[in-house]
Design an enzyme around this catalytic site. Sequence first.
Site, PDB file in Angstrom:
ATOM      1  CB  CYS A   1      -2.283   7.241   5.777  1.00 41.10           C
ATOM      2  SG  CYS A   1      -1.480   7.476   4.183  1.00 41.10           S
TER       3      CYS A   1
ATOM      4  CB  CYS B   1      -0.927  -0.026   1.222  1.00 36.36           C
ATOM      5  SG  CYS B   1      -2.107   1.329   1.265  1.00 36.36           S
TER       6      CYS B   1
ATOM      7  CB  CYS C   1      -1.125   4.056   8.889  1.00 34.82           C
ATOM      8  SG  CYS C   1      -1.836   2.899   7.712  1.00 34.82           S
TER       9      CYS C   1
ATOM     10  CB  CYS D   1       6.433   4.461   4.438  1.00 30.99           C
ATOM     11  SG  CYS D   1       7.182   6.073   4.211  1.00 30.99           S
TER      12      CYS D   1
HETATM   13 FE1  SF4 Z   1      -1.367   2.812   2.955  1.00 26.93          FE
HETATM   14 FE2  SF4 Z   1      -1.143   3.247   5.588  1.00 26.93          FE
HETATM   15 FE3  SF4 Z   1       1.026   3.380   3.971  1.00 26.93          FE
HETATM   16 FE4  SF4 Z   1      -0.900   5.259   3.910  1.00 26.93          FE
HETATM   17  S1  SF4 Z   1       0.513   4.795   5.615  1.00 26.93           S
HETATM   18  S2  SF4 Z   1       0.087   4.363   2.184  1.00 26.93           S
HETATM   19  S3  SF4 Z   1      -2.780   4.008   4.211  1.00 26.93           S
HETATM   20  S4  SF4 Z   1      -0.225   1.560   4.462  1.00 26.93           S
END
Ligand code: SF4
Length: 249
Positions: free
Chosen positions: A204, A121, A207, A232
Amino acid sequence: MVTGNQNSVQDILSKISGLNEAESLRLLSSLFFGTTVFSTSFSSEDQVITDMLSQHQLPVEIFTLDTGRLFPETYSTWNNTLEKYHNRIIAYYPDAVALQNFVVEKGPNSFYESVENRKACCHIRKVEPLQRAIKRKQLWITGIRAEHSQGRHDMPKIELDAANSILKYHPLLHWTTDDVKKYIQENNVPYNPLHDKGFISIGCAPCTRAIRPGEDFRAGRWWWEDSSKKECGLHIHASTNEEALQQLK
Ligand code: SF4
């Protein structure tokens, strides 16, 4: 014009030695004229940098990654920023087909089910759009602060992101939380109201949570995961790599 190919990380560090953040931003945006970008998530740190760039009208392209899952407060901060500075903030979005396929196959909240899903994601909503945003750029300004992660205390203010073949500059790396708050207050900078509710690192909405007193700064991000996996993919700590530096165009 001096280009990245003619500068080593050490050369650039020595050029900004003794300069304050605004002076360094001015010098670097001149050295890398037309190829300097700044990524904002509208965090307080990023708002400080936006204020410096805007006050001094520096030639830096400001961009943000709209994942589609941001907090309403983040969108309000984005809007308040446009109203105050009348600047241009370029928004990058996930590839529509890749996102559609992922959500159809996995569901809208699959990031809670596995690290693999969460990273997939993040890749679709953040990493791939980021790669588009910094493509063919030479200098990427970030709001990273050392306090936000243990692994960042030894980072240099300028480093090479070899994976993306770009130099990164972290002007606020050694600022404290109080330094940031003081700048925001003294300069009347719009900021995300979630910071007043215990949110430190705001990403986000599904999260990110507020942290409790005494918790680590990163505890509010992907809190259901093992802490060693909490990146991330946006900021992979780079090493000085002259070979990759030569690839800068
Ligand atoms: Fe997806 Fe969460 Fe990453 Fe945002 S922080 S891109 S919702 S996994």
